[in-house]
Design a protein around this motif. Structure first.
Motif, PDB file in Angstrom:
ATOM      1  N   ASN A 491       0.839  -1.211   0.000  1.00 43.90           N
ATOM      2  CA  ASN A 491       0.000   0.000   0.000  1.00 43.90           C
ATOM      3  C   ASN A 491       0.868   1.253   0.000  1.00 43.90           C
ATOM      4  OD1 ASN A 491      -2.465  -1.436   0.104  1.00 43.90           O
ATOM      5  ND2 ASN A 491      -2.164  -1.790   2.289  1.00 43.90           N
ATOM      6  N   TYR A 492       1.689   1.367  -1.036  1.00 44.15           N
ATOM      7  CA  TYR A 492       2.605   2.488  -1.142  1.00 44.15           C
ATOM      8  C   TYR A 492       2.351   3.237  -2.438  1.00 44.15           C
ATOM      9  CZ  TYR A 492       5.198   0.121   2.563  1.00 44.15           C
ATOM     10  OH  TYR A 492       5.549  -0.470   3.744  1.00 44.15           O
ATOM     11  N   GLY A 493       2.531   4.554  -2.401  1.00 39.69           N
ATOM     12  CA  GLY A 493       2.416   5.351  -3.605  1.00 39.69           C
ATOM     13  C   GLY A 493       3.581   5.084  -4.547  1.00 39.69           C
ATOM     14  N   PRO A 494       3.464   5.486  -5.807  1.00 41.22           N
ATOM     15  CA  PRO A 494       4.500   5.183  -6.795  1.00 41.22           C
ATOM     16  C   PRO A 494       5.843   5.838  -6.513  1.00 41.22           C
ATOM     17  CG  PRO A 494       2.858   6.690  -7.698  1.00 41.22           C
ATOM     18  CD  PRO A 494       2.311   6.179  -6.395  1.00 41.22           C
ATOM     19  N   LEU A 495       5.866   6.928  -5.736  1.00 42.72           N
ATOM     20  CA  LEU A 495       7.128   7.600  -5.427  1.00 42.72           C
ATOM     21  C   LEU A 495       7.668   7.216  -4.054  1.00 42.72           C
ATOM     22  CD1 LEU A 495       6.621  11.262  -6.750  1.00 42.72           C
ATOM     23  CD2 LEU A 495       7.422   9.230  -7.970  1.00 42.72           C
ATOM     24  N   TYR A 496       6.986   6.315  -3.362  1.00 40.55           N
ATOM     25  CA  TYR A 496       7.367   6.050  -1.974  1.00 40.55           C
ATOM     26  C   TYR A 496       8.817   5.584  -1.863  1.00 40.55           C
ATOM     27  CZ  TYR A 496       6.674   4.989   2.933  1.00 40.55           C
ATOM     28  OH  TYR A 496       6.760   5.007   4.305  1.00 40.55           O
ATOM     29  N   GLN A 497       9.215   4.683  -2.737  1.00 40.34           N
ATOM     30  CA  GLN A 497      10.551   4.102  -2.579  1.00 40.34           C
ATOM     31  C   GLN A 497      11.670   5.067  -2.930  1.00 40.34           C
ATOM     32  OE1 GLN A 497      10.000   1.997  -0.681  1.00 40.34           O
ATOM     33  NE2 GLN A 497       9.665  -0.069  -1.449  1.00 40.34           N
ATOM     34  N   ILE A 498      11.385   6.069  -3.769  1.00 40.42           N
ATOM     35  CA  ILE A 498      12.431   7.046  -4.066  1.00 40.42           C
ATOM     36  C   ILE A 498      12.519   8.096  -2.963  1.00 40.42           C
ATOM     37  CG2 ILE A 498      11.809   6.729  -6.493  1.00 40.42           C
ATOM     38  CD1 ILE A 498      11.196   9.764  -6.558  1.00 40.42           C
ATOM     39  N   ALA A 499      11.467   8.176  -2.131  1.00 41.42           N
ATOM     40  CA  ALA A 499      11.380   9.260  -1.141  1.00 41.42           C
ATOM     41  C   ALA A 499      12.434   9.135  -0.047  1.00 41.42           C
ATOM     42  CB  ALA A 499       9.981   9.295  -0.528  1.00 41.42           C
ATOM     43  N   TYR A 500      12.909   7.928   0.230  1.00 35.19           N
ATOM     44  CA  TYR A 500      13.933   7.754   1.261  1.00 35.19           C
ATOM     45  C   TYR A 500      15.166   8.598   0.937  1.00 35.19           C
ATOM     46  CZ  TYR A 500      11.431   3.594   3.006  1.00 35.19           C
ATOM     47  OH  TYR A 500      10.502   2.733   3.531  1.00 35.19           O
ATOM     48  N   MET A 501      15.831   8.252  -0.151  1.00 34.65           N
ATOM     49  CA  MET A 501      17.078   8.926  -0.487  1.00 34.65           C
ATOM     50  C   MET A 501      16.849  10.360  -0.952  1.00 34.65           C
ATOM     51  SD  MET A 501      20.347   9.007  -0.693  1.00 34.65           S
ATOM     52  CE  MET A 501      20.963   7.324  -0.493  1.00 34.65           C
ATOM     53  N   VAL A 502      15.820  10.590  -1.772  1.00 36.71           N
ATOM     54  CA  VAL A 502      15.581  11.947  -2.272  1.00 36.71           C
ATOM     55  C   VAL A 502      15.213  12.880  -1.117  1.00 36.71           C
ATOM     56  CG1 VAL A 502      14.170  13.381  -3.786  1.00 36.71           C
ATOM     57  CG2 VAL A 502      14.961  11.149  -4.584  1.00 36.71           C
ATOM     58  N   GLY A 503      14.308  12.442  -0.242  1.00 34.13           N
ATOM     59  CA  GLY A 503      13.958  13.256   0.914  1.00 34.13           C
ATOM     60  C   GLY A 503      15.147  13.452   1.845  1.00 34.13           C
ATOM     61  N   GLY A 504      15.945  12.403   2.025  1.00 29.57           N
ATOM     62  CA  GLY A 504      17.146  12.518   2.849  1.00 29.57           C
ATOM     63  C   GLY A 504      18.111  13.548   2.302  1.00 29.57           C
ATOM     64  N   LEU A 505      18.284  13.567   0.986  1.00 30.42           N
ATOM     65  CA  LEU A 505      19.170  14.548   0.365  1.00 30.42           C
ATOM     66  C   LEU A 505      18.610  15.965   0.474  1.00 30.42           C
ATOM     67  CD1 LEU A 505      20.248  12.513  -2.790  1.00 30.42           C
ATOM     68  CD2 LEU A 505      21.653  13.055  -0.791  1.00 30.42           C
ATOM     69  N   GLN A 506      17.271  16.094   0.485  1.00 28.31           N
ATOM     70  CA  GLN A 506      16.680  17.420   0.709  1.00 28.31           C
ATOM     71  C   GLN A 506      17.040  17.946   2.101  1.00 28.31           C
ATOM     72  OE1 GLN A 506      12.503  16.326  -0.553  1.00 28.31           O
ATOM     73  NE2 GLN A 506      12.624  18.342  -1.502  1.00 28.31           N
ATOM     74  N   PHE A 507      16.826  17.120   3.124  1.00 28.96           N
ATOM     75  CA  PHE A 507      17.171  17.548   4.482  1.00 28.96           C
ATOM     76  C   PHE A 507      18.678  17.803   4.617  1.00 28.96           C
ATOM     77  CE2 PHE A 507      13.100  15.533   5.968  1.00 28.96           C
ATOM     78  CZ  PHE A 507      12.574  16.680   6.540  1.00 28.96           C
ATOM     79  N   TYR A 508      19.466  16.980   3.954  1.00 24.40           N
ATOM     80  CA  TYR A 508      20.926  17.120   4.002  1.00 24.40           C
ATOM     81  C   TYR A 508      21.354  18.456   3.391  1.00 24.40           C
ATOM     82  CZ  TYR A 508      25.714  15.229   4.008  1.00 24.40           C
ATOM     83  OH  TYR A 508      27.048  14.998   4.258  1.00 24.40           O
ATOM     84  N   ALA A 509      20.723  18.811   2.253  1.00 22.48           N
ATOM     85  CA  ALA A 509      21.026  20.091   1.611  1.00 22.48           C
ATOM     86  C   ALA A 509      20.564  21.260   2.472  1.00 22.48           C
ATOM     87  CB  ALA A 509      20.361  20.144   0.234  1.00 22.48           C
ATOM     88  N   LEU A 510      19.408  21.096   3.135  1.00 23.00           N
ATOM     89  CA  LEU A 510      18.897  22.164   3.991  1.00 23.00           C
ATOM     90  C   LEU A 510      19.792  22.358   5.215  1.00 23.00           C
ATOM     91  CD1 LEU A 510      16.722  24.252   4.482  1.00 23.00           C
ATOM     92  CD2 LEU A 510      15.266  22.460   5.458  1.00 23.00           C
TER      93      LEU A 510
END
Length: 561
Positions: A491-510
């Motif tokens: 029960n995951y959205g189509p972008l769920y699995q990319i959100a780990y690393m992409v979201g992590g890199l967003q916080f890392y950049a911030l």
């Protein structure tokens, strides 16, 4: 009474002080949507699509008519998040309605049946004889459609065939609810309608089954893996990324994942050499996998790992952890059935531990233990408990909880993954084996971007995704299969699995912008994030930087650049 009122005020005043002017509109929208969902229970009907289309459009107009300039800074952030939420709802609702219209003729016999379940809402006494006749006529028409189906043009894809089948399944389910409302409570209804309904219901089930198989196999449904997902295609991915405020194409994200993966491989070689395996990092990976703990000891070891991670971030004064958050997390064991989809830990208020049971085969037991060895798990326990998901959930219940409607995995999973990146920089791994464990997970998150986006773009099949995880990352086969099954059948959205690393890199950049540049301390940065609840990270960036975005803001933060 006075004491009770005083207590309630003390409880809610801090919450109300944190709420913006959008609190009441957001909660009212949620209440409206919930009320309509209970009223219009057939989600695959024209009635449903038209009513919810009006709901989303009316609320979007309401929000757009607000005086944006007069809002507080938090109000502006909530405005943008709410407007984005509604625009996404309108887009995908309209898309779903268009897809429904393409197959809606499968129930062209059902006008009177739909009129019956709409009438049932009034709770009035029905004309039982007339309904029995309607059911009998519908059954005859339906029988004809079933007989004619083999001679009609098959659907162009199995996805469209399944949607057509779902239309009939949803109709049958809604009719059954209406039938059961009257059956046995109304003697005349029961006498007239019971038999016609039983015959019609059985025929609807047969029709649903026939429709599901009525397609041409231009798009392979099962590539042999037994994993059947629903790839959404390039245009839907593009829109999903836009609504998540990610200003990159799918291919740009795949390219970044490959760059990140290459970094991990270089670090893996260093760890491999430390362990005495030279440039054969997969041999070093095997060495670490075989460091698994005995089943009976493992739950206690997991508990100790969680305590260790909590003590580490507190010792280094990285984030504020409420005492109650430390007190209330728990542990559970994951069932063998659940491990077919979730071969590793899951977490939140409870960490759910994957480890073998007596019901598994010897091969399955070894795969489970090897895939959840102490060095792999040390990088994921803190992801699941503190400072990861448990702390997130704890704080989300206490700070701007109305924002949970804007749930995004880029915030949820990105925050937990960010801590893996941050702790790596802080030399959290104690030795080369720990480094291998942390790098394995980092490579895994890069691989998720590569295989999941390529799957939705139509470039990889589920079996190719499994093989990719085994060959490229070094997964146990059963764990790779479970990971792919989770990605495409869970029960995951189509972008769920990319959100780990992409979201992590967003916080890392911030963090690089706010902490590394000296604007605030690391603890202040982390504590602020925990008060904002779940939002697209670009909006959190604007809030923490004190920037006022335009009313019609569109994503522009090139955090990977």
């Amino acid at each position: 009474m006075k004491n009770t009122l005083a207590f309630l005020l003390l409880m809610f005043l801090p919450f109300l002080a944190e709420s913006s002017e959008l609190y009441e509109p957001i909660k009212t929208f949620q209440a409206d949507r919930s009320a309509l969902s209970r009223k219009y229970s057939n989600a695959l009907s024209e009635e449903y699509f038209e009513r919810f289309g009006r709901l989303y459009e009316d609320w979007l107009t309401t929000v757009q008519d607000m005086d944006y300039g007069a809002l507080s800074e938090d109000g502006k952030i909530d405005y943008l998040a709410f407007k984005n939420y509604l625009e996404k709802a309108v887009f995908f609702h309209d898309k779903a309605f268009s897809e429904y219209k393409e197959v809606a003729d499968v129930k062209d016999f059902a006008d009177e049946l739909e009129a019956f379940y709409i009438f049932r809402r009034s709770a009035q006494k029905p004309d039982a004889k007339a309904i029995a006749a309607q059911f009998t006529d519908a059954k005859k028409n339906l029988q004809g459609k079933i007989e004619q189906l083999p001679s009609t043009t098959p659907y162009s894809s199995w996805q469209k065939a399944e949607l057509a089948a779902d239309v009939i399944g949803s109709l049958q389910e809604t009719l059954e609810e209406a039938y059961l409302f009257y059956n046995d409570y109304d003697p005349a209804f029961t006498w007239w309608v019971k038999k016609p309904w039983e015959e019609l219901s059985a025929l609807l089930e047969s029709y649903e089954k026939a429709l599901k198989a009525h397609y041409e196999n231009f798009i392979v449904k099962d590539d042999g893996s037994g994993i059947i997902g629903k790839p959404i295609g390039a245009e839907a991915i593009k829109k999903e990324l836009e609504f998540e405020l990610i200003p990159y194409t799918a291919q740009e994200l795949i390219d970044e994942a490959e760059r990140q993966f290459a970094y991990c491989e270089k670090e893996m070689l260093k760890a491999s050499q430390e362990l005495g395996y030279g440039n054969d990092w997969k041999a070093a990976l095997e060495h670490v996998k075989n460091s698994y703990a005995p089943p009976g000891e493992w739950p206690g070891d997991v508990y100790d790992l969680a305590v260790e991670a909590t003590e580490y971030v507190e010792k280094h004064d990285l984030i504020t952890i409420p005492e109650l958050a430390k007190e209330t997390w728990r542990t559970k064991m994951m069932s063998p059935e659940a491990q077919r989809v979730n071969p590793f830990f899951l977490g939140g208020e409870a960490i759910i531990i994957s480890y073998p049971t007596s019901t598994m085969t010897q091969e399955e037991k070894l795969m489970s233990m090897r895939g959840n060895n102490p060095h792999f798990s040390r990088a994921t326990v803190q992801h699941e408990i503190i400072p990861g998901h448990h702390l997130q959930g704890f704080m989300n219940q206490r700070h701007k909880p109305y924002r949970r409607m804007f749930y995004t995995p880029f915030w949820i999973e990105g925050w937990a993954l960010y801590w893996e990146l941050n702790l790596w920089d802080k030399s959290f791994p104690r030795n080369a084996s720990d480094k291998v464990g942390m790098l394995f997970w980092r490579m895994h998150r890069c691989a998720r971007i590569i295989f999941s986006l390529n799957y939705h773009l139509g470039n990889m099949t589920p079996q190719e995704c499994i093989d990719f995880l085994v060959d490229k990352v070094g997964h146990e086969y059963a764990n790779a299969e479970a990971e792919v099954r989770r990605s495409f059948e869970g029960n995951y959205g189509p972008l769920y699995q990319i959100a780990y690393m992409v979201g992590g890199l967003q916080f890392y950049a911030l963090k690089a912008e706010m902490v590394d540049q000296g604007t605030m301390s690391e603890k202040e940065f982390h504590d602020f994030i925990m008060t904002q609840n779940t939002l697209p990270i670009e909006l959190i960036r604007a809030r923490i930087k004190g920037e006022t975005l335009s009313k019609d803001h569109r994503t522009s933060w090139r955090f990977l650049d």
